[in-house]
Enzyme design. Sequence first.
Site, PDB file in Angstrom:
ATOM      1  N   ALA A 155      -2.390   4.013   3.032  1.00 50.01           N
ATOM      2  CA  ALA A 155      -3.513   3.917   2.083  1.00 50.01           C
ATOM      3  C   ALA A 155      -4.498   2.801   2.428  1.00 50.01           C
ATOM      4  O   ALA A 155      -5.637   2.820   1.954  1.00 50.01           O
ATOM      5  CB  ALA A 155      -2.991   3.728   0.656  1.00 50.01           C
ATOM      6  N   SER A 193       0.844  -1.200   0.000  1.00 49.71           N
ATOM      7  CA  SER A 193       0.000   0.000   0.000  1.00 49.71           C
ATOM      8  C   SER A 193       0.874   1.243   0.000  1.00 49.71           C
ATOM      9  O   SER A 193       1.988   1.231   0.538  1.00 49.71           O
ATOM     10  CB  SER A 193      -0.881   0.029   1.246  1.00 49.71           C
ATOM     11  OG  SER A 193      -0.087   0.324   2.381  1.00 49.71           O
ATOM     12  N   ASP A 194       0.382   2.324  -0.587  1.00 51.88           N
ATOM     13  CA  ASP A 194       1.030   3.602  -0.324  1.00 51.88           C
ATOM     14  C   ASP A 194       0.874   3.853   1.183  1.00 51.88           C
ATOM     15  O   ASP A 194       0.008   3.261   1.842  1.00 51.88           O
ATOM     16  CB  ASP A 194       0.425   4.736  -1.168  1.00 51.88           C
ATOM     17  CG  ASP A 194       1.392   5.924  -1.257  1.00 51.88           C
ATOM     18  OD1 ASP A 194       2.345   5.982  -0.448  1.00 51.88           O
ATOM     19  OD2 ASP A 194       1.201   6.800  -2.121  1.00 51.88           O
ATOM     20  N   TRP A 195       1.726   4.722   1.689  1.00 50.32           N
ATOM     21  CA  TRP A 195       1.841   4.866   3.158  1.00 50.32           C
ATOM     22  C   TRP A 195       0.534   5.361   3.776  1.00 50.32           C
ATOM     23  O   TRP A 195       0.120   6.483   3.506  1.00 50.32           O
ATOM     24  CB  TRP A 195       3.025   5.779   3.467  1.00 50.32           C
ATOM     25  CG  TRP A 195       4.296   5.014   3.764  1.00 50.32           C
ATOM     26  CD1 TRP A 195       5.147   5.259   4.818  1.00 50.32           C
ATOM     27  CD2 TRP A 195       4.857   3.889   3.079  1.00 50.32           C
ATOM     28  NE1 TRP A 195       6.187   4.343   4.807  1.00 50.32           N
ATOM     29  CE2 TRP A 195       6.034   3.494   3.766  1.00 50.32           C
ATOM     30  CE3 TRP A 195       4.484   3.131   1.969  1.00 50.32           C
ATOM     31  CZ2 TRP A 195       6.836   2.421   3.372  1.00 50.32           C
ATOM     32  CZ3 TRP A 195       5.275   2.060   1.569  1.00 50.32           C
ATOM     33  CH2 TRP A 195       6.423   1.718   2.264  1.00 50.32           C
TER      34      TRP A 195
END
Length: 807
Positions: free
Chosen positions: A214, A210-212
């Site tokens: 997300a 995941s993006d940080w």
Amino acid sequence: MTLDEKARLVQGADFWTTAAIPSIGLRAMTLSDGPAGVRGPRWDERLPSLNLPSGSALAASWDEELAERYGVACAFEARLKGVDVVLGPTINLHRSPLGGRHFECLSEDPELTGRIGAAFVRGLQANGVAATPKHYVANDSETDRFTVDVRVDERALREVYLAPFERAVEAGAWGMMSAYNAVNGVTMTESDLLEAPLSSEWGFDGVVISDWTAVRSLDAVAAAQDLAMPGPQTSWSELASEIRAGRVDVDDLDRKVLRMLVLAERVGALGDREPIGQVVFDGAAFAREASVAGSVLLSNNGALPLDPAECRRLAVIGEPAHSPRTQGGGSATVIPERIMSPLDALRIAMPDAEVRFALGAEVSHGLAELPLNQLTNPVTGEPGVRVSFADASGSELFADDRRSSTLVWFGADAPLAQSSTLAVTAIFTPGVDGEIELGFAASNHARMSVAGSMVLEGWPIVEGMDLGAAFLQPPVLTAPVRVRSGVPVELGFEFSLGGDDGLPIEALSVAFGIAAKPQDADALIDAAARLAAESDVAVVFVGTTAEVESEGYDRSDLDLPGRQVDLVEAVIAANPNTVVIVNAGAPVILPWASRAAAVIVSYFGGQEFGPALADIVTGVVEPGGRLPTTWPRSLEDVPVANVTPVDGILNYAEGIHVGYRAWLRSGTAPAFPFGHGLGYTDWSWTSAERHGSDLVVDLLNTGHRPGKTVVQVYAERPGSVIDRPVRWLVGFAAVTAAPRERVVCRVEIDPRRLAHWDDGWKLEPGAFVLRVGSSVEDLPLSAPWEVTTQDLLGVAAAEDERNDQDA
Ligand code: BGC
């Protein structure tokens, strides 16, 4: 593995690492930004990194071989820093020139982005480091990036936005980063797009990271979202107990665990790591080569390369000449070991010329760092500063000796969560006499003392909602302070931490330094024009600032900030022999371009930008870049500019018509078209003919210097029954030749590049035309391209396979 072990493995153990599972011999894996050099798990000036040219410069090379070595350079740095997974390349598209991370992304075209991105992936992974192409998908601008719902039709998704990710999977990517945004109503970490096309159709068998932050909830467990970052707190913290309670399916977890173990195997986290293939790598030499390859010569009336015999007096003008922007801001930031300014590099490259400098225009705002040689750590007596974290009772929890007045803890070794204050102390020996504007940048409440007296206290106001932007570009407060040159003075800063003061993640960014006192802008321009008039040649540097181009926000216009346009106009008026260097990561408006003797777009050229530029200007090498994105004459002309969601929705109403496709459809001429760029030699384009699945292009270097050109192949489909772009890129090849040398270059045309998406990939039978040349508008050659039965069968067979996998 136990259920608890499995649940731990799919969530960050901390900001940058995954959990170690000793029972199976699995060590922690380390992830790190970034796309233009690898920062490593700490943001620390004591652990510098190779600062490579940013994404738009890399794509401007149009050179897959170079992009592969770029990946090798990143792998080398990653291995030195113990990094297993690199969070890059960034392969979202330049949908609008206003996009804040434009500099970090590669290009406006899916074919160019896909091939350069894929080459980067190969270079990294051939050396045992996982790539994580990002951000899947449609994260092409920054405004409301955590929540924006991008509405995009299936055809545009497939042909444009997903296409580079598909190429990255073909290159064997071991990781993929899911984006913050939603697409067509579903946030990406919960989206079916992670399953199809990514996994089931394209065969991606790596880890979706995941993006940080997300991953928003346990709903992402049922999706093909594998790893929730960062830790230690994630939205999956209750995963094991939810599975025990029967509310979450353990099979969903097992699938993720299997992928994590495959990744661990690939990067050598389950045993010994394979030694890196290439043991000697001259990073600085590569960075210099890449900067040359990504610099685009937009125009040249013959002024470049400079003739040393005719350039005895050189005027070097503009802020970026002594303080270049080598990279864009945000999570992609690395700390280079050294930067040589273009001004110093030109002085070295032209030892016989009198090189004089004028600032011309002030562009940057904010604080200038205090130079290390003016700072003394009061505890060690060494150059630097002392930092001390304390709890609410004032007891010191952690102290460190740093060597910078810009301090970032991003998933840090410091106990941010337990600390109430950070104190920074230093003895400052100024180099000037008089009143300076001293201050701090922070998103925390802070105080500043000078020689033991409190002179400033306050809470800089964070504008906008993007936490990343507040963190990476913190606001500034200053106060006037009298200093004497050479007389040391003790500085103390205290930043409040914890509570609501900071970010809800383990991140802290503070700085102290001097804000420039505004100078008389007209006088600066006059002085620069006078210097130009007294010189044989003027080289003017213009560019954007961190306030203009960075992660976390979009741009509001495409203008050069400050008085830079006036500056260039005045210098050209004073001396027509004026060369302009544009140090920006994204298009800016250049109203004076036709009146300059030459214009180079250097993008954000990395730590060796200065020496690379000097090589180009003096003709040691020619600039190798071609525009990866259309450069407009004005913002009003830009066909797709919109980056601002309405009621949370950003509508990609233009469908497949983005970038040069949109420009061609609108009929408006840009300032410089996609693919455009000059070298120092000339080429004659002889012929283009089909041989099987290749287009064979014959061309000749007709000039007197060795040179590079990029053979660009665009398809057209006259009389198509479907809506299509006027033309679109289907292949390219960077070629080099000696003077008078002929080159025969084969560009393979995959029939898929001619296909369109209509609930599946379809190839329209009949005749396409392939047009060949040096930009989307300069196409001297063409060849008919009849779709063969084999092409039709090939696309149909691939389509059957896709449907089977879907089923
Ligand atoms: C960015 C990512 C980056 C991550 C970790 C996010 O805010 O969007 O590109 O990899 O932070 O730094």
